[in-house]
Write a protein that holds these residues in place. Structure first.
Motif, short mmCIF file in Angstrom:
data_model
loop_
_atom_site.label_atom_id
_atom_site.label_comp_id
_atom_site.label_asym_id
_atom_site.label_seq_id
_atom_site.Cartn_x
_atom_site.Cartn_y
_atom_site.Cartn_z
N SER A 105 0.82 -1.22 0.00
CA SER A 105 0.00 0.00 0.00
C SER A 105 0.85 1.27 0.00
O SER A 105 0.40 2.31 -0.48
CB SER A 105 -0.94 0.02 1.21
OG SER A 105 -0.20 0.19 2.42
N ILE A 106 2.07 1.19 0.53
CA ILE A 106 2.92 2.39 0.62
C ILE A 106 3.27 2.95 -0.76
O ILE A 106 3.06 4.14 -1.01
CB ILE A 106 4.19 2.08 1.45
CG1 ILE A 106 3.79 1.77 2.89
CG2 ILE A 106 5.17 3.26 1.40
CD1 ILE A 106 4.94 1.31 3.76
N PRO A 107 3.81 2.14 -1.70
CA PRO A 107 4.08 2.70 -3.04
C PRO A 107 2.82 3.12 -3.79
O PRO A 107 2.87 4.03 -4.61
CB PRO A 107 4.81 1.56 -3.77
CG PRO A 107 4.49 0.32 -3.01
CD PRO A 107 4.30 0.74 -1.59
N ILE A 108 1.68 2.48 -3.49
CA ILE A 108 0.42 2.88 -4.15
C ILE A 108 0.02 4.29 -3.71
O ILE A 108 -0.34 5.14 -4.53
CB ILE A 108 -0.70 1.87 -3.83
CG1 ILE A 108 -0.41 0.52 -4.49
CG2 ILE A 108 -2.06 2.40 -4.30
CD1 ILE A 108 -1.41 -0.57 -4.16
N LEU A 140 -6.63 10.13 -12.16
CA LEU A 140 -6.35 8.87 -11.48
C LEU A 140 -5.84 9.04 -10.05
O LEU A 140 -5.85 8.07 -9.29
CB LEU A 140 -5.32 8.07 -12.29
CG LEU A 140 -5.78 7.48 -13.62
CD1 LEU A 140 -4.60 6.90 -14.38
CD2 LEU A 140 -6.84 6.43 -13.41
N ASP A 141 -5.38 10.25 -9.67
CA ASP A 141 -4.69 10.39 -8.39
C ASP A 141 -5.57 10.04 -7.19
O ASP A 141 -5.16 9.28 -6.31
CB ASP A 141 -4.09 11.80 -8.24
CG ASP A 141 -5.14 12.90 -8.30
OD1 ASP A 141 -6.33 12.58 -8.45
OD2 ASP A 141 -4.76 14.09 -8.19
N THR A 142 -6.82 10.56 -7.16
CA THR A 142 -7.70 10.32 -6.00
C THR A 142 -8.05 8.83 -5.84
O THR A 142 -7.93 8.29 -4.74
CB THR A 142 -8.97 11.17 -6.10
OG1 THR A 142 -8.60 12.56 -6.13
CG2 THR A 142 -9.89 10.92 -4.91
N ILE A 169 -4.99 7.01 -4.42
CA ILE A 169 -4.75 7.32 -3.00
C ILE A 169 -5.77 6.60 -2.12
O ILE A 169 -5.42 6.02 -1.08
CB ILE A 169 -4.79 8.84 -2.76
CG1 ILE A 169 -3.59 9.52 -3.44
CG2 ILE A 169 -4.79 9.15 -1.27
CD1 ILE A 169 -3.63 11.03 -3.39
N VAL A 170 -7.04 6.63 -2.53
CA VAL A 170 -8.10 5.96 -1.76
C VAL A 170 -7.82 4.47 -1.67
O VAL A 170 -7.95 3.85 -0.59
CB VAL A 170 -9.48 6.22 -2.39
CG1 VAL A 170 -10.54 5.34 -1.75
CG2 VAL A 170 -9.85 7.69 -2.26
N LEU A 171 -7.42 3.85 -2.79
CA LEU A 171 -7.10 2.42 -2.79
C LEU A 171 -5.94 2.12 -1.84
O LEU A 171 -5.99 1.16 -1.06
CB LEU A 171 -6.74 1.97 -4.21
CG LEU A 171 -6.24 0.53 -4.36
CD1 LEU A 171 -7.32 -0.46 -3.95
CD2 LEU A 171 -5.78 0.25 -5.79
N GLY A 172 -4.89 2.96 -1.90
CA GLY A 172 -3.74 2.74 -1.03
C GLY A 172 -4.08 2.87 0.44
O GLY A 172 -3.66 2.04 1.27
N VAL A 173 -4.86 3.89 0.80
CA VAL A 173 -5.26 4.09 2.21
C VAL A 173 -6.15 2.94 2.67
O VAL A 173 -6.02 2.45 3.80
CB VAL A 173 -5.98 5.45 2.37
CG1 VAL A 173 -6.59 5.58 3.76
CG2 VAL A 173 -5.00 6.60 2.12
N PHE A 174 -7.06 2.50 1.78
CA PHE A 174 -7.95 1.38 2.12
C PHE A 174 -7.14 0.11 2.41
O PHE A 174 -7.37 -0.58 3.41
CB PHE A 174 -8.92 1.13 0.96
CG PHE A 174 -9.76 -0.11 1.12
CD1 PHE A 174 -10.85 -0.13 1.97
CD2 PHE A 174 -9.44 -1.27 0.42
CE1 PHE A 174 -11.62 -1.28 2.11
CE2 PHE A 174 -10.20 -2.42 0.56
CZ PHE A 174 -11.30 -2.42 1.41
N LEU A 175 -6.18 -0.20 1.53
CA LEU A 175 -5.33 -1.38 1.73
C LEU A 175 -4.53 -1.27 3.02
O LEU A 175 -4.40 -2.25 3.78
CB LEU A 175 -4.38 -1.56 0.54
CG LEU A 175 -4.99 -2.08 -0.76
CD1 LEU A 175 -3.93 -2.11 -1.86
CD2 LEU A 175 -5.57 -3.48 -0.57
N ALA A 176 -4.01 -0.07 3.30
CA ALA A 176 -3.20 0.13 4.51
C ALA A 176 -4.06 -0.07 5.75
O ALA A 176 -3.63 -0.75 6.71
CB ALA A 176 -2.58 1.54 4.50
#
Length: 269
Positions: free
Chosen positions: A20-23, A42-44, A47-54
């Motif tokens: 999730s960190i590199p995402i 694509l940025d939002t 970021i949402v996907l990365g925060v969700f995974l984290a």
């Protein structure tokens, strides 16, 4: 007491957290350095996907390794919902992409694409002027017609007709075949005495290299054909991912049961 399922869930979620960190970093980078409308769009979601995974991976990691049943319960609920959503999306993807295909044209190496051949749901996605303007911007940025523009007058008409064009190139970079325009170059066509206006795209064609047939229905159809093939690939990957999620969910249930048993027996130790 050593619990294999807890350790497996802990390891899997630690790896997911690292992923999730590199995402998240990629999303933040796009927000500040994206040079095109497509990149900024694509940025939002990234970021949402990365925060969700984290967040989910941390809940699973702490819940499994620290025996926090509430966090592990939250993790299992999210995993269950994710399995349901992915399953529904996979079925939906197969349904909406089951209709539509390029039309083979005699004496041509490429196919022709018509918007009406595709599912109504997909058609609605590209018939909105606001959405299509955004998509056109992305198509321009990706330079789908650049190779044909670069070829210019060096490509003879026989060579062009035998080319295997992509769906986007066929739909967006040249007029439809039934317009019967005269060939000058791959992206330069002129009306002739035999030209037809029965297809509305014929009047939308322009030799302006920034316009071409990007406003045509055939261009939208070419895009939908691309989406159709991409979604089918994604649906197949989703099936594999679903199997993986079900296995992880099963291991998570074992870890939750272990936590519950440890909590139940703790007062008697």
């Amino acid at each position: 007491m050593f619990r294999l399922s807890n350790n497996l869930i802990g390891i899997l979620n630690f790896l997911t957290f690292l992923l999730s960190i590199p995402i998240i970093w990629a999303g933040i980078w796009l927000r500040h350095h994206g040079s095109t409308e497509c990149e900024k769009f694509l940025d939002t979601p990234i970021i949402v996907l990365g925060v969700f995974l984290a967040a989910v991976s941390l809940a699973g990691l702490v819940g499994a390794c620290c025996r926090v049943s509430l966090l592990l319960w939250f993790y299992l609920v999210v995993m269950f919902l994710l399995i349901v959503v992915l399953f529904c999306f996979t079925i939906f993807a197969f349904v909406v992409t089951n209709k539509g295909a390029g039309e083979v044209v005699s004496g041509r190496g490429y196919k022709e694409y018509r918007l009406g051949d595709y599912s109504n749901w997909l058609q609605k996605r590209v018939n909105s002027s606001k959405e299509w303007n955004r998509i056109k911007s992305c198509l321009h940025d990706s330079k789908v017609c650049q190779s044909l523009i670069d070829d210019g007058s060096t490509t003879r008409v026989e060579q062009f007709y035998n080319q295997h064009l992509s769906a986007l190139q066929s739909g967006c970079c040249k007029p439809p075949n039934d317009c019967n325009f005269g060939y000058v170059s791959p992206t330069n066509w002129t009306p002739t005495a035999n030209s037809s206006n029965t297809n509305s795209d014929c009047s939308l064609w322009s030799n302006d290299q920034s316009i071409l047939c990007f406003n045509c229905q055939s261009c939208k159809a070419g895009l939908l054909d691309n989406i159709k093939h991409d979604w089918k690939k994604v649906a197949i990957i989703n099936i594999i991912f679903l199997v993986f999620l079900v296995v992880v969910y099963s291991i998570g249930c074992c870890a939750f049961r272990n936590n519950h048993e440890d909590y139940k027996w703790k007062p008697h130790r």
